[in-house]
Design a protein around this motif. Structure first.
Motif, PDB file in Angstrom:
ATOM      1  N   ASN A 198       0.799  -1.227   0.000  1.00 57.24           N
ATOM      2  CA  ASN A 198       0.000   0.000   0.000  1.00 57.24           C
ATOM      3  C   ASN A 198       0.834   1.281   0.000  1.00 57.24           C
ATOM      4  OD1 ASN A 198      -2.737  -1.154   0.167  1.00 57.24           O
ATOM      5  ND2 ASN A 198      -1.974  -1.992   2.094  1.00 57.24           N
ATOM      6  N   THR A 199       2.111   1.150  -0.298  1.00 59.94           N
ATOM      7  CA  THR A 199       2.981   2.318  -0.409  1.00 59.94           C
ATOM      8  C   THR A 199       3.893   2.161  -1.613  1.00 59.94           C
ATOM      9  OG1 THR A 199       4.731   1.360   0.983  1.00 59.94           O
ATOM     10  CG2 THR A 199       3.052   2.707   2.093  1.00 59.94           C
ATOM     11  N   VAL A 200       4.397   3.295  -2.079  1.00 58.16           N
ATOM     12  CA  VAL A 200       5.411   3.289  -3.123  1.00 58.16           C
ATOM     13  C   VAL A 200       6.340   4.468  -2.861  1.00 58.16           C
ATOM     14  CG1 VAL A 200       4.095   4.698  -4.772  1.00 58.16           C
ATOM     15  CG2 VAL A 200       5.783   3.051  -5.605  1.00 58.16           C
ATOM     16  N   LEU A 201       7.632   4.234  -3.081  1.00 61.34           N
ATOM     17  CA  LEU A 201       8.659   5.243  -2.815  1.00 61.34           C
ATOM     18  C   LEU A 201       9.521   5.398  -4.055  1.00 61.34           C
ATOM     19  CD1 LEU A 201       9.877   6.967  -0.403  1.00 61.34           C
ATOM     20  CD2 LEU A 201      11.491   5.071  -0.082  1.00 61.34           C
ATOM     21  N   GLY A 202       9.735   6.630  -4.483  1.00 61.19           N
ATOM     22  CA  GLY A 202      10.555   6.897  -5.650  1.00 61.19           C
ATOM     23  C   GLY A 202      11.913   7.445  -5.251  1.00 61.19           C
ATOM     24  N   LEU A 203      13.001   6.791  -5.689  1.00 66.75           N
ATOM     25  CA  LEU A 203      14.356   7.192  -5.329  1.00 66.75           C
ATOM     26  C   LEU A 203      15.106   7.667  -6.563  1.00 66.75           C
ATOM     27  CD1 LEU A 203      13.666   4.223  -3.718  1.00 66.75           C
ATOM     28  CD2 LEU A 203      15.530   5.161  -2.354  1.00 66.75           C
ATOM     29  N   ASP A 204      15.944   8.691  -6.366  1.00 69.60           N
ATOM     30  CA  ASP A 204      16.743   9.186  -7.489  1.00 69.60           C
ATOM     31  C   ASP A 204      17.983   8.322  -7.671  1.00 69.60           C
ATOM     32  OD1 ASP A 204      18.603   9.967  -5.542  1.00 69.60           O
ATOM     33  OD2 ASP A 204      18.122  12.097  -5.673  1.00 69.60           O
ATOM     34  N   SER A 205      18.846   8.726  -8.586  1.00 66.05           N
ATOM     35  CA  SER A 205      20.020   7.902  -8.902  1.00 66.05           C
ATOM     36  C   SER A 205      20.971   7.764  -7.724  1.00 66.05           C
ATOM     37  CB  SER A 205      20.764   8.496 -10.099  1.00 66.05           C
ATOM     38  OG  SER A 205      21.171   9.836  -9.815  1.00 66.05           O
ATOM     39  N   GLY A 206      20.890   8.685  -6.769  1.00 65.58           N
ATOM     40  CA  GLY A 206      21.734   8.593  -5.591  1.00 65.58           C
ATOM     41  C   GLY A 206      21.085   7.873  -4.435  1.00 65.58           C
ATOM     42  N   GLY A 207      19.871   7.353  -4.663  1.00 67.99           N
ATOM     43  CA  GLY A 207      19.171   6.613  -3.612  1.00 67.99           C
ATOM     44  C   GLY A 207      18.396   7.492  -2.651  1.00 67.99           C
ATOM     45  N   VAL A 208      18.234   8.778  -2.968  1.00 66.24           N
ATOM     46  CA  VAL A 208      17.497   9.701  -2.099  1.00 66.24           C
ATOM     47  C   VAL A 208      16.015   9.653  -2.453  1.00 66.24           C
ATOM     48  CG1 VAL A 208      17.205  12.100  -1.387  1.00 66.24           C
ATOM     49  CG2 VAL A 208      19.493  11.216  -1.908  1.00 66.24           C
ATOM     50  N   PRO A 209      15.124   9.413  -1.484  1.00 64.11           N
ATOM     51  CA  PRO A 209      13.688   9.416  -1.772  1.00 64.11           C
ATOM     52  C   PRO A 209      13.219  10.802  -2.227  1.00 64.11           C
ATOM     53  CG  PRO A 209      14.121   8.298   0.304  1.00 64.11           C
ATOM     54  CD  PRO A 209      15.399   8.984  -0.094  1.00 64.11           C
ATOM     55  N   ARG A 210      12.485  10.833  -3.336  1.00 64.74           N
ATOM     56  CA  ARG A 210      11.996  12.095  -3.884  1.00 64.74           C
ATOM     57  C   ARG A 210      10.481  12.161  -3.966  1.00 64.74           C
ATOM     58  NH1 ARG A 210      16.051  15.661  -3.251  1.00 64.74           N
ATOM     59  NH2 ARG A 210      18.006  14.893  -4.161  1.00 64.74           N
ATOM     60  N   ALA A 211       9.795  11.054  -3.765  1.00 60.55           N
ATOM     61  CA  ALA A 211       8.339  11.062  -3.823  1.00 60.55           C
ATOM     62  C   ALA A 211       7.813   9.785  -3.188  1.00 60.55           C
ATOM     63  CB  ALA A 211       7.853  11.162  -5.271  1.00 60.55           C
ATOM     64  N   TYR A 212       6.604   9.862  -2.669  1.00 62.87           N
ATOM     65  CA  TYR A 212       5.967   8.657  -2.129  1.00 62.87           C
ATOM     66  C   TYR A 212       4.458   8.781  -2.258  1.00 62.87           C
ATOM     67  CZ  TYR A 212       3.543  10.230   2.069  1.00 62.87           C
ATOM     68  OH  TYR A 212       2.631  10.801   2.926  1.00 62.87           O
ATOM     69  N   ALA A 213       3.774   7.650  -2.195  1.00 60.66           N
ATOM     70  CA  ALA A 213       2.319   7.609  -2.113  1.00 60.66           C
ATOM     71  C   ALA A 213       1.939   6.483  -1.167  1.00 60.66           C
ATOM     72  CB  ALA A 213       1.686   7.405  -3.480  1.00 60.66           C
ATOM     73  N   ARG A 214       0.783   6.668  -0.513  1.00 57.67           N
ATOM     74  CA  ARG A 214       0.296   5.676   0.448  1.00 57.67           C
ATOM     75  C   ARG A 214      -1.218   5.617   0.353  1.00 57.67           C
ATOM     76  NH1 ARG A 214      -1.347   5.925   6.001  1.00 57.67           N
ATOM     77  NH2 ARG A 214      -0.898   8.150   6.080  1.00 57.67           N
ATOM     78  N   LEU A 215      -1.773   4.425   0.463  1.00 55.12           N
ATOM     79  CA  LEU A 215      -3.219   4.238   0.389  1.00 55.12           C
ATOM     80  C   LEU A 215      -3.716   3.536   1.641  1.00 55.12           C
ATOM     81  CD1 LEU A 215      -5.469   4.537  -2.004  1.00 55.12           C
ATOM     82  CD2 LEU A 215      -5.432   2.039  -1.872  1.00 55.12           C
ATOM     83  N   THR A 216      -4.865   3.979   2.150  1.00 56.56           N
ATOM     84  CA  THR A 216      -5.524   3.288   3.263  1.00 56.56           C
ATOM     85  C   THR A 216      -6.974   3.026   2.890  1.00 56.56           C
ATOM     86  OG1 THR A 216      -6.263   5.285   4.418  1.00 56.56           O
ATOM     87  CG2 THR A 216      -4.054   4.469   4.935  1.00 56.56           C
TER      88      THR A 216
END
Length: 329
Positions: free
Chosen positions: A63-81
């Motif tokens: 129920n979640t997704v995390l977007g990481l850049d080329s350096g492994g830094v999270p830049r976006a996320y989404a979560r559903l309940t």
């Protein structure tokens, strides 16, 4: 029916995967970076995310997704309940300010919609078509524009209201046969059951199970010492309650301290006896005694109980508006 995997995110410039426990700090930092620019009234902090990670009804893996850049830094996320028997799902997301206006938000909305369809299928929901709901403050104009362009409609308005505690505080005595007591752990289940009955006819409200109720009473910012319950003296029945919280960090960003009423409710058969007014007056005195500047709360602008008029009468005034956006899928 159990689906083996969540949908993919259609934004190849970031690497996408589910959030895991090892992401806790980086996840919190992403939300904080976004909040520093967008200045929302409230945002989730590390302690809130710890609670979310413990959810059994909405496990973070699918129920979640995390977007990481080329350096492994999270830049976006989404979560559903979603509650198993609920008629809607709730979506949450954030995009790092450096990555906004590149299409990431649109990709996250598409993911949330696809995941909503999956959740309704997994829950064997035979009722209305899947519905996704997202709450956004009205001042967040670019997010509101994105939702409108994506086919969402505003279905409700919520007003944040403040009451200065420097003004004279009201005294509202309770009727004979009613008593106000502090909120204690032993009352939690009775208050939960009362809450579910009180809010059964409120728009958008769904019954709180034990896990959902735990998010309220065990919230890191919850302040039982600023909360109270009204009981029927003869039976001990919970007839009303005011549950409060306090966020010390808001004083830095907003310039004042506030006691916040998270939930206020009175059983239908006891309405019209001044119980809500007594609970609010008690809350104001508790907040003032704790050294706070304002009492605050949020109210549905179309609340059928006339709550807006009550709050105005008690000295509250609207200061900010949030919108509930829905899309039927």
């Amino acid at each position: 029916m159990t689906l083996n995997h969540a949908p993919a995110v259609d934004f190849p410039d970031l690497r996408w995967r589910s959030i895991s426990e090892g992401d806790l700090d980086a996840w919190a930092e992403l939300i904080a970076r976004t909040a520093a620019v967008e200045q929302p009234v409230w945002f989730e902090r590390r302690a809130d995310l710890e609670q979310i990670m413990e959810s059994k009804n909405n496990p973070i893996g699918p129920n979640t997704v995390l977007g990481l850049d080329s350096g492994g830094v999270p830049r976006a996320y989404a979560r559903l309940t979603k509650n198993k028997d609920g008629e809607k799902a709730n979506g949450f997301c954030a995009v790092d300010p450096q990555w906004q206006r590149r299409g990431v938000g649109s990709a996250l909305l598409s993911w949330l919609e696809a995941r909503t369809r999956q959740r309704f299928a997994e829950d064997h929901s035979a009722g209305p078509a899947p519905r996704l709901r997202i709450f956004i403050e009205q001042k967040q104009q670019h997010q509101c524009a994105l939702l409108q362009e994506s086919g969402y409609e505003v279905v409700r308005y919520y007003n944040e209201m403040h009451r200065p505690l420097s003004q004279p505080l009201p005294r509202v005595p309770l009727d004979h046969g009613l008593e106000l007591v502090p909120m204690e752990p032993g009352l939690s289940e009775a208050v939960r059951l009362a809450h579910n009955q009180i809010f059964a006819d409120h728009w958008g409200s769904e019954p709180r199970d034990e896990e959902g109720w735990g998010y309220v009473v065990n919230d890191p910012l919850a302040r039982p010492d600023l909360s109270a319950v009204v009981l029927a003296s003869s039976t001990g029945e919970v007839v009303g309650y005011q549950l409060a919280s306090h966020d010390p960090d808001t004083a830095v960003t907003r310039g004042f301290t506030e006691g916040y009423t998270d939930l206020l409710g009175v059983r239908r058969e006891y309405r019209g006896r001044g119980i809500a007014q007594a609970l609010l007056a008690d809350a104001m005195r508790r907040f003032a005694a704790a050294g706070m500047d304002k009492a605050s709360l949020d109210v549905d602008s179309e609340n059928p109980t006339g709550a807006m008029a009550l709050y105005r009468k008690m000295g509250y005034a609207p200061v900010n508006t949030s919108l509930a956006w829905d899309k039927v899928l």
